[in-house]
Structure formats: C-alpha cells, structure tokens
Design an enzyme around this catalytic site. Structure first.
Site, PDB file in Angstrom:
ATOM      1  N   CYS B  86      -1.154   5.061 100.046  1.00  0.00           N
ATOM      2  CA  CYS B  86      -1.819   5.677  98.890  1.00  0.00           C
ATOM      3  C   CYS B  86      -3.336   5.651  99.077  1.00  0.00           C
ATOM      4  O   CYS B  86      -3.862   6.240 100.008  1.00  0.00           O
ATOM      5  CB  CYS B  86      -1.382   4.934  97.615  1.00  0.00           C
ATOM      6  N   HIS B 203       4.559   4.676  98.251  1.00  0.00           N
ATOM      7  CA  HIS B 203       4.391   3.232  98.042  1.00  0.00           C
ATOM      8  C   HIS B 203       5.610   2.463  98.537  1.00  0.00           C
ATOM      9  O   HIS B 203       6.536   2.235  97.751  1.00  0.00           O
ATOM     10  CB  HIS B 203       4.201   2.947  96.554  1.00  0.00           C
ATOM     11  N   GLU B 205       5.887  -0.644  98.961  1.00  0.00           N
ATOM     12  CA  GLU B 205       6.019  -1.925  98.231  1.00  0.00           C
ATOM     13  C   GLU B 205       6.764  -1.735  96.915  1.00  0.00           C
ATOM     14  O   GLU B 205       7.273  -2.694  96.338  1.00  0.00           O
ATOM     15  CB  GLU B 205       4.639  -2.535  97.999  1.00  0.00           C
TER      16      GLU B 205
END
Ligand SMILES: Nc1ncnc2c1ncn2[C@@H]1O[C@H](COP(=O)(O)OP(=O)(O)O)[C@@H](O)[C@H]1O
Ligand SMILES: [Mg+2]
Lengths: 740, 237, 91, 91
Positions: B86, B203, B205
């Site tokens: 990002c 993303h 994560e």
C-alpha cells in the site's frame, strides 16, 4: 481591555447570541460590566452548544449508572468496564451545521473532533461509525452534500488510521435544508489508565499542544446554536479545516506523553477552543488557571485575545502536566514534531485569568462560566400530530404485485445497500474488525483477550416524529437488538439528539418526550447512557428536521468467535421468527416508499418482551445454535428476509409461510420492534427449540433456506416469489444510482 | 527471520504487520523509526500502509525522500529483502526504488474492498511458495493505487517477468471489472530486477488469520521463511 | 479560446498541504522557503473566441463548479498557454 | 521573490479528474468545453531576490519533490502574483 476593542453593550451581547437577561445575569455575577474578551468567553460558554441551556433539565432523566460504568457523562467521553482490565471509551457527536456549510471539511472535522474526545481519555480509537441523514438523493443539491460528507469522513478517518465499521444513511425531505452528520468513535484503554479533563494540582504547568491557532471557526459554538436562514452565507468565514495527519501525530504524542505519567489532565480544544478548556478543566477540579495568550502558537498575525480564545482551529489540546516534568512533555511532542508550549499554570481561588503580554484581558470565576442558565421553556404537543396519527394506512389498497412492492422497498434509498458509502472507508486497519459493514452490527475483537465488541447506531426520524416517546424508545431497542443479533450483550449507550429549535414549544415537547422514551428503554434494557450530544436548531427557514435521536450502542462478547451475522449461511436451514406479531404500517418505509405518506400509529412496544427476545437471540448465538440472526427493521419481515438472502457472500434463497389474519401488506411490510429472523441447521433444531421454550418468548418456525428465490406464502397465497438476482439488483442500485 | 517494520509519521499498518509477524508467524520483529539509519540487524524490511506525512502533495512523495529511504537503498543493495504494501509501495515508487508511479484511482474515490490477485511470478523470495496462476484473495485500501509506467518501462517489466500480482476475477481472468483502481495491465504488485524488493497495493497482513476472513496473505510470509537459507542468504533459482 | 483558472484557498484558511510541503522542503535543505501555498490549476479550452464572452463563461463555470466559494478564491487568465494575458476576476 | 509552479500531468497521460470535471460541466449546460485538464499550482516565496538564482532554486525543488517526472511536467513562472513574468522550464 485594549482601546481598539469594541465597547461592550447589550446590543453587542445580543449579536454574540446572548439574551438581555443573560447579559444582565453576567453583570450581576461579575458585579461589573464584562470586558470585550470576557463577553466573548460568556457568549461561547453560555451558548446552547456548550451549556445545554434548554436540554440540561431533561438529560438528568437518563439512567447514567450501572455496574460497568467507569465514566459517565461529563467528561470527554464515557467509559465502560469490559473485563480483563480493559475499558471501552465511546461517544457520538454531531457536526450538522458545519457539514451543511462545507460538506467535506465539516464532516472531516466532525470525525477529528470525536477522535480527540476518545484519545484525550487515554484510549486508542479502534472504530468509527457514521450516522447520516439527507434530503431526497435524486436532488443534485443532496448529491453534492452526500459526496462531500462521505469523502470528508473517508479522508479524515482513513488518513488518521481508524476504521469506519458501521453507521446508517437515511433520507427524508425534512433533512434537505439541514443534513445530519453524527459520528461515533469507540476506543480501548486499560481500565486503570483512563485520563480526565481536569486541572488538578495548584502550580502545575498548563501546556498548549498540537496545531497552531488561526482564525478558524470563531464562534462555531454560537453558530451551532442558531438556525439557518438566507444569511447562512455570512457565517461562512467560520469554516474549519481538518488535518488528519497532524491528528495522527497528536494521538501518538498524547498516548506516549500519558504513558510517561507526566500528564495530570487533558482536554480537546473543540467548540469554543481555548476558552472552553481553560474554564472547564479548572471548574471540574475546583481550581483556577492563569493563562498568557502571547505564548499561544499561532499561524496568523495580529490575532486578538478574543480570537485566540474562541478560535476553533483543529487538532489542539490543553494539557496539565506534573510540575517538574515539563521536559518529558516537551520531548515527547518534539519527537512527533508538534508544538507543546507552556501557556499558564493551575492556580487556587477559582478564577480564570487571561493575560496578553502580561496585561490582564479577562478575569472571571470559572464557575460563572460553567454556571450558564438552565431553562424550563414551554412545551406543547404539535396540533397537527393528532391528524397525522389518525391516518389509517389501510385506506390505501393492497399492492397489486407484492414482488414488485418488495423490489420498490429494497430500492428505496434508506433501505438499499450503502456499499457505495462504506467501501470508501477503511474498515480493517488495526486488525480488529471481525464483522465488516453489511451485517446488523459490526464486531471487533479485543486483542490479547477472547473478548469482542459489537457496535451499531440507529434512529428512525419518522417513528420519532409520529410518537417521540415510543419512537425514541424503539431507536434504543433497535440499536441494542442489532448488537444482540451479533451475539453481544448491550452494555451502554451514547446518544446524539438532533432536533429543531428548542425555543419552539412543539420542538421542545418532541425533545422532552424523546428523552423520556430513551430513558424508559434504557432502564428496561439496563443500559446506562454514558455520554452523548444535543444538537438543536436543526432547521432552515422555519422548516425543522424530523426529530432524530441517534442511538449508539456498544455490546460485549465474552467470546468474540461466537458472533453471528445477518445473512443465511447455507441451504436446508430452518428459518424462525422470534418475537411477536405486533407490527404497523404507521410511519413505515413501505408507506413512504410506495404511497409517499408519513402518518399512522406505531406498533406497540413491550420493553419486557424486547429484553427477553434479545436475551434469547444472544443465548442461541452463544450456544452456537443459529447460523444467522437479523432483526426486522425498515421494510418489515419481507425486507429482513430478502437481506438475509442477498447480503452474504453467496445468495441463499428461502421459502417461508407467514400467519394470515391481518391484511397481507401489514404482515409482510409492517414494522414493529422485538422481531428477529434466525436460521438453524437441522442438527441444532431440537436444542434450539428447547432453548426457546426456556426463554419464554413468542416464536415460530416460518420456513427453510434454499434455492435462488425468496418465496413468502400467506395461507394458500404465494405472495412473493422473487428471483434473488432481481432483488439484489434493486437493493444494490437503489441508492447508488443517485450518487454514482 | 528478523523483520523490521518501518514507521513514518502517519504510517498506520505498522502495528498490524508487527502483530502478524510476532503473534501469527512467531518471528522476531522490531519497529524502525523513520530517522533510524542502521538496518544491519534485519533480514526483511516491511514498508507498511498508511498516510506517511499525510500523503500530502502525492502519496509517498515526502516519505520517499526521507532519511530512512537512503538506508533502505543500501539495505537492498546488500541483498536485503523489502516488502512495501500500500503506502509502502507508493513510497518505493516515489523513491525510485521501484519503477512507475501510483496515481489516483480511476474511480476518483478511495476503495476499501476485497480483491483477487493472480500470481504472475513465483520466482521471488516472496512468492516461491506459490503456484503460477494461483489466485489469492486480499483486501485493498487506498485512494491512489492506479499503477502507471511508460511503455518502455512496462516492456522491461514484462520482459524481466517483474509483474508479481495482477488484479483478476476469482477464476483468474484479467478483466476490467476485476481491476479496482484502473491500474495499467491490472498490475497490483511488481519487484525490482533482483526480485528482492516487492511493492504491492493489497494488504497481506489483513489476510493472515481465518478470523479476519482469510489467510492468503500468510502465503507471502511463508514463502519468505521458506526461502531463507541457514546462512541468511536467499535461494536464487 | 484557452483559459487558465487558478483556484486557491482563501487567505486565512489553513493550507494543510502547503505547510506540510514547506516543512518537507525544509527537511530537504530548502530552508529559504518563506511561504508556500498549494492550489489547483484548471486549463480549459472553450469554443467561443471572444475574450470578453469567454471570460464571462469561465467565470460562470467557476461559480457553478470549479471553485468552492466557501473556502476558495479563483483567478482567470485568458489566452494560449505561451502567450498569457494575465488578468483578475472572481472577487 | 515569488514563484509559481504549475504541475501538470504529462501529455498522453489520461487526466481522469479533468474529464470528470468536463463531463460535470457538460451536465451543467457548459457544452462548449473543448478540452479540460487539471493540475496543481504551487506558489512559493523564497528569500533570494535574484530572478536567475531563484528560478534555479525552484527548479531544484521541483526536481527533488514538487513534481514526479514519471507522470508530471512542470513550468515555473517568476514574479509577484500580479506582475507575472511567464517563462518555461523543466522539459
Ligand atoms: N454511513 C455508513 N457507514 C458505514 N456503514 C454503514 C453506513 N450506512 C450503513 N452502513 C452499514 O450497512 C449495514 C446496513 O445498515 P442499516 O440498514 O442501518 O442496518 P439496520 O437496518 O440493521 O439498522 C450495516 O452494517 C451498517 O453498519
Ligand atoms: Mg438491523
């Protein structure tokens, strides 16, 4: 007082929003004429927005205590104990007027303000919810407002790094000239590390931290206390501009400074900025404050004491530190590249003394500023109401085609999908969001524990308009029911009361009734109201908004993994309806969407039944007996069923039969409280039936999931037999077509 | 494997990466403040999402010129691995560590939604554990994620097989609808020539736990761990 | 006729971007930046070749859409990019 | 010395925002808009009063931060807002 300043007269006081009586009262209290700076202080702190002059006497009726309450109303936000040493801090705020004047910045700074309310308590914000009301979305003006407001919230929340996990958007012509932008924030803090907005310890240094001061938003507080008219334009110079990046730095710096133990108390400079903090903080602690304005960091030249005190520049805080630990505070804020300037000290004696370059420009007892008058103004039930309530929805004939009527309802902007809105919001940063927007309530986990929180806001202006007391009570019930449908036990409430001008007896009546309704429901559901906000004067040229109390509920899950969502999870599950059959088309979305009519009476509300239904839903979810739970809200059971079919990852159809008796449109589109649709896997049916028997609530099996149609039968009639694809199309496009 | 998570003023996915690396992967991880210069102790640096310096002017513009970026250059020159997600991807492009630029989403709106990524290149330490053509599900959350590169650069990227992820349909087709931000060629992630610096808009994560809705993001980390050889260097195929 | 519209924040309205960029430039060693403000430039070409009418037209566009009167001022400059007749309007 | 930097998307790079605004103008009845492009204007005041040195300085700022050469061109105009010496650079 400097010679350049205008002479203080009764006229000046009136221009600043004070009444003659209030002006005389100030003179009596001070025993002399106030200086220009002092009258500025009073005008801001005695404004409706800061002083709750018209509402105070009613708010006392709300239950504010309970076993979980760590902090009730009166601080920047309320706090509840959620166990394992954690507390949840939450509050809702309105930014209606600024958002009407400048939708993007107005909404953005609304988010900024509520975030600060949360982290001044020492909590890290973990979620935002936005509750929005607009006029007809087909109107280009409304489209402009929606786009501005949503992108403003999106910009500020996303840049700051707090996910927006829920909210509502509803539409009615009454909001056209005065949209509502209410934002709720939820934060987490260790229960023993909550900070408060107090100025304790005579001799302690007072720090100004954060952004520099400009002439932004001077008299925002008084603006929020006036109705709009053709002169709204002239109030425009008060527009504030948000800086979410600085806010993020301020968050980290504040939490870091708090962790050093050097911080005694802290308050956000919101409405009436420095004036508010420097008087409220000592007032809470029975102290006073000496302040030197010349030290205030500023970004504009030639600002007067008056302007410095009343500026509403964003991203600023007033912080009282431990004497002798000034250096730690400075160091922390320097690390985050923020100003931290000592501008004064806590003193004894209860006076606020404001100096400019050593010269006293204001000296007022802090109590005088906090002791604004409290009004008990006349209230009358609006004459027109009886006629509206008397309207019989059955005077309209049944819909020729129920499937079409259902599509119309799903496509009505208030019910239709709000994905266009929330896909512009980050929903996950922080890695806590277990249930994203799109189900009844959002669910967040509390890391380091097995616990979770469920949060939702609700409030139906049409219901409250027709019956303020019952409508407001229903708002509490619906928000709590949404939280229960996620499997969480509602713990507490924050409320944002959006109304017209309290100086009109009809409006004040609506307000008083609504507060009583909220109080009754909260008592029945054992929900303390730990914080909130009153927004009066929501009218434009005499046209008031629908009375709109927005209720935010926070609930607790002992085991976050045991939560439910609103969408059917698979085929072959039995579908049950929990709760009674008491529904009405009065004030319903159906009556509005199909017959463009607002009228009739609301369904009865049995708070004891509501409590038991919610308890039963939670028990069933907690025991892992249901695969979905969805409450029946706008659009009645037909819409609830359709939403359960189409809002999940995959479509799941269902075929249900509803009892005959009343006219079919009442049965399927009628709205009423205490009703929840759940789905149960066949293996769990017996256990579920046993649990329902225990919980002693009315309930019944109504059908089963499966297929790609929604079928609703009444006796021998097959009322609705709609392809899910068509229903989803209507639901997806209903709102988006107006804005995309 | 020793991870460092770089923190700029305004970064907000730092805690999320830290959480996944320590709590889910049980790997040693430390925060790296944007002023720090010494990165020697790390095997892999993460440049997380957020709005570094508010993303004012252009996303990643100011951060891309901050001190730590110089250290990151040296770190990569020394063969260190870098994952920019990002805002991290935007910063790497602004810094010139990766080619191209990330422009405002074609829809002119911020987008937070789930996306499907087709794996185009499994010849990097981040993707060696994956199958070519495999489709991963990961969320995006950005306002400026439209990848752009001039024709020559794009040609080079393709020749050197440096496009790692493309936005795709669940069954792996590259359609316009599957492209959430109007990226050139549906590009969602690319690597540097050595394949040691990965920049991607999605993303990972946020897709590292079942509770959060998926674990495809973990596959990147697992590849990383799998490709770590005892002596701390990385397998080059 | 080509027109160039410069849209800037009104004086006194906090220019968040501008101050951030000025700070960043300072960090890059440009410590001689006194003041910096950021705005939008909109370059538009319209059919009408008459300067007066073109300006009036563009002014209308600004009022209706291009500028946000609450927080922004604008100025209109007419002419081709290279030969630029500077002029003011929109107050 | 005051300088005005105009940062625009390179020719050939689709200006989505520009076309969106043009469409919106069309919707408002401005059907005579031929072409419309949006860029940034950065107005900066620097200490140095010498035009030559000031321009060089600002040009450096553009190269280092203000413009992204991958997607943007920039032009620098020197002088006070009202008396504007137009000039080109940054190609
Ligand atoms: N403005 C908004 N921001 C974020 N989420 C929203 C917003 N409006 C609606 N939602 C989400 O969309 C879903 C449906 O909203 P709503 O119709 O109000 O639910 P309900 O009818 O159960 O109250 C909920 O998950 C809600 O949180
Ligand atoms: Mg609901």
């Amino acid at each position: 007082m400097t010679p350049s300043e205008p002479k203080v007269t009764a006229d000046l006081a009136r221009d600043l929003g004070l009444t003659i009586e209030e002006y005389d009262r100030i003179i009596a209290r001070l025993g002399r004429e106030p200086t220009y700076t002092e009258i500025g202080l009073f005008s801001a702190l005695w404004s409706e927005h800061c002083a709750y002059k018209h509402s105070r006497i009613f708010l006392g009726r709300l239950p504010q205590t309970g076993p979980h309450v760590l902090q009730g109303p009166g601080e920047n936000a309320g706090a509840l104990d959620i166990g394992e040493g954690w507390a949840v801090v939450f509050k809702i705020e309105s930014h209606n007027h600024p958002s009407f004047i400048e939708p993007f910045q107005g909404a953005a700074t609304g988010v900024g303000g509520i975030l600060r309310d949360i982290f001044t308590m020492g909590a890290r914000p973990i979620a935002l919810l936005d509750s929005l009301r607009f006029g007809d979305p087909a109107d280009p003006k409304t489209r402009h407002l929606i786009t501005g407001v949503v992108s403003g919230i999106s910009w500020y929340g996303n840049c700051f790094g707090c996910p927006t996990v829920g909210g509502e958007v509803a539409f009615a012509p009454e909001y056209a000239g005065n949209p509502l932008v209410n934002v709720m924030c939820v934060g987490l803090v260790r229960a023993d590390r909550i900070f408060r907005a107090r100025a304790e310890g005579v001799g302690n240094p007072v720090f100004y931290v954060g952004n520099k001061t400009g002439r932004d938003g001077i008299h925002g507080a008084t603006m929020a206390s006036a109705t709009f008219d053709e002169h709204a334009e002239e109030r425009r110079p008060t527009v504030q501009v948000g800086d979410p990046f600085t806010e993020k730095l301020l968050l980290e710096a504040c939490l870091e400074a708090m962790s050093t133990g050097a911080v005694v108390g802290i308050q956000d400079m919101g409405a009436a900025g420095l004036a508010c903090c420097t008087s409220e903080m000592p007032a809470r602690s029975g102290t006073g404050m000496d302040v030197e304005l010349a030290r205030v960091p500023r970004r504009e030249r030639g600002m007067s004491p008056y302007e410095l005190l009343l500026s509403e520049s964003q991203e600023r805080m007033l912080l009282v530190a431990q004497r002798g630990r000034e250096e730690e505070v400075r160091r922390t804020f320097a690390k985050w590249e923020l100003d931290a300037v000592e501008i004064g000290r806590v003193v004894s004696g209860g006076d606020l003394t404001i100096k400019m370059d050593g010269e006293v420009v204001a000296q007022v007892p802090v109590d005088a500023l906090s002791e604004a008058p409290r009004y008990d103004k006349p209230r009358v039930r609006p004459a027109a109401l009886d006629q509206l309530v008397a309207l019989d929805p059955l005077k309209f004939s049944e819909p020729a085609e129920y499937g079409a009527a259902l599509e119309t309802l799903l496509a009505s902007p208030t019910i239709a999908s709000k994905e266009w809105v929330y896909r512009q919001y980050d929903q996950q940063v922080g890695l806590n969001t277990l249930v994203l927007p799109g189900s009844d309530a959002a669910v967040l986990r509390v890391k380091g524990t097995r616990r979770g929180l469920a949060v939702k806001t609700d409030g139906n202006g049409r219901h409250v308009f027709l019956d303020p007391r019952r409508g407001a009570a229903m708002a509490v019930c619906e928000a709590a029911r949404n939280v229960s449908c996620a499997g969480a036990r509602p713990l507490g409430v924050t409320d944002c009361l959006n109304f017209g001008s309290p100086e009109r007896p009809e409006i004040l009546w609506q307000f008083a009734e609504a507060v009583d309704g909220i109080a009754e429901a909260c008592r029945a559901l054992e929900l303390p109201v730990v914080g909130g906000n009153v927004s009066f004067y929501n009218e434009t040229s005499g046209q008031a908004i629908l009375p709109t109390p927005v209720i935010g509920v926070v609930g607790l899950l002992e085991d976050a993994s045991r939560h439910a969502t609103q969408y059917f999870a698979g085929s072959g599950h039995r579908v049950a309806l929990l709760g009674g059959d008491d529904v009405s088309l009065g004030g319903s979305e159906y009556l509005w969407a199909v017959h463009a009519t607002l009228g009739g009476t609301l369904a009865a509300l049995d708070l004891e039944l509501e409590r038991r239904v919610q308890a039963a839903v939670r028990a069933a979810i907690g025991a892992g007996l249901v695969r979905s739970a969805h409450d029946c809200a706008e659009g009645g059971i037909a819409v609830a069923l359709a939403e359960s079919c189409i809002t999940g990852r995959e479509h799941v159809g269902c075929d249900v039969a509803l009892p005959e008796g009343r006219r079919a449109d009442v049965t399927v589109f009628g709205e009423g409280p205490s009703r929840v649709v759940v789905s149960v896997e066949s293996a769990r049916v017996l256990a579920f039936e046993a649990l329902m028997a225990e919980s002693a609530i009315p309930w019944r099996w109504i059908g089963a999931t499966g297929g790609d149609h929604l079928t609703i039968r009444l006796g021998s009639r097959r009322l609705v037999d709609a392809a899910l694809a068509a229903l989803e199309q209507a639901w997806r496009r209903g709102f988006e077509r107006h804005v995309a | 494997m020793r991870f460092g998570v770089v923190v700029f003023p305004g970064t907000w996915s730092d805690c999320d990466f830290h959480y996944v690396i320590s709590e889910v992967l049980h790997q040693p991880v430390k925060y790296v403040w944007h002023r720090d210069r010494s990165l020697g102790e790390f095997d892999c640096l993460v440049l997380p999402g957020g709005f570094a310096y508010g993303d004012y002017l252009r996303a990643g513009a100011v951060a891309g010129r901050s001190p730590v970026v110089e250290s990151v250059r040296e770190f990569t020159a020394g063969g260190g691995l870098v994952l920019g997600s990002c805002n991290g991807f935007q910063i790497l492009c602004e810094a010139g560590v990766l080619p191209g630029a990330l422009m405002r989403n074609e829809c002119l709106q911020y987008r937070c939604q789930s996306t499907h990524l087709r794996v185009e290149n499994v010849d990097t330490p981040f993707t060696r554990g994956l199958r070519p053509g495999q489709v991963l599900t990961m969320p995006i959350s950005h306002g400026e994620g439209k990848y752009h590169a001039d024709p020559e650069t794009l040609k080079v990227l393709k020749q050197q097989n440096r496009v790692v992820f493309r936005y795709a349909t669940p069954d792996g087709r590259l359609t316009r609808e599957a492209n959430p931000n109007g990226s050139l060629d549906n590009i969602a992630g690319i690597v540097n020539e050595e394949g040691t610096v990965l920049g991607m808009m999605p993303h990972p994560e946020r897709a590292a736990e079942t509770a959060m809705g998926g674990t495809d993001g973990l596959l990147l980390f697992k590849s990383l761990l799998g490709s770590l050889v005892e002596d701390g260097t990385f397998l080059k195929r | 006729m080509k027109a160039r519209v410069l849209v800037r924040l009104k004086p006194g309205i906090l220019d968040v971007q501008g101050s951030a960029i000025a700070r960043a430039l300072g960090g890059l060693g440009f410590d001689d930046v006194r003041e910096l403000r950021v705005g939008k430039v909109i370059e538009v070409e319209i059919a009408d070749a008459d300067a007066g009418r073109a300006r009036a037209r563009v002014d209308e566009m600004c009022k209706k859409l291009l500028a946000n009167p609450v927080i922004e001022d604008y100025t209109i400059e007419l002419g081709t990019a290279d030969d630029l007749a500077v002029a003011r309007s929109g107050r």
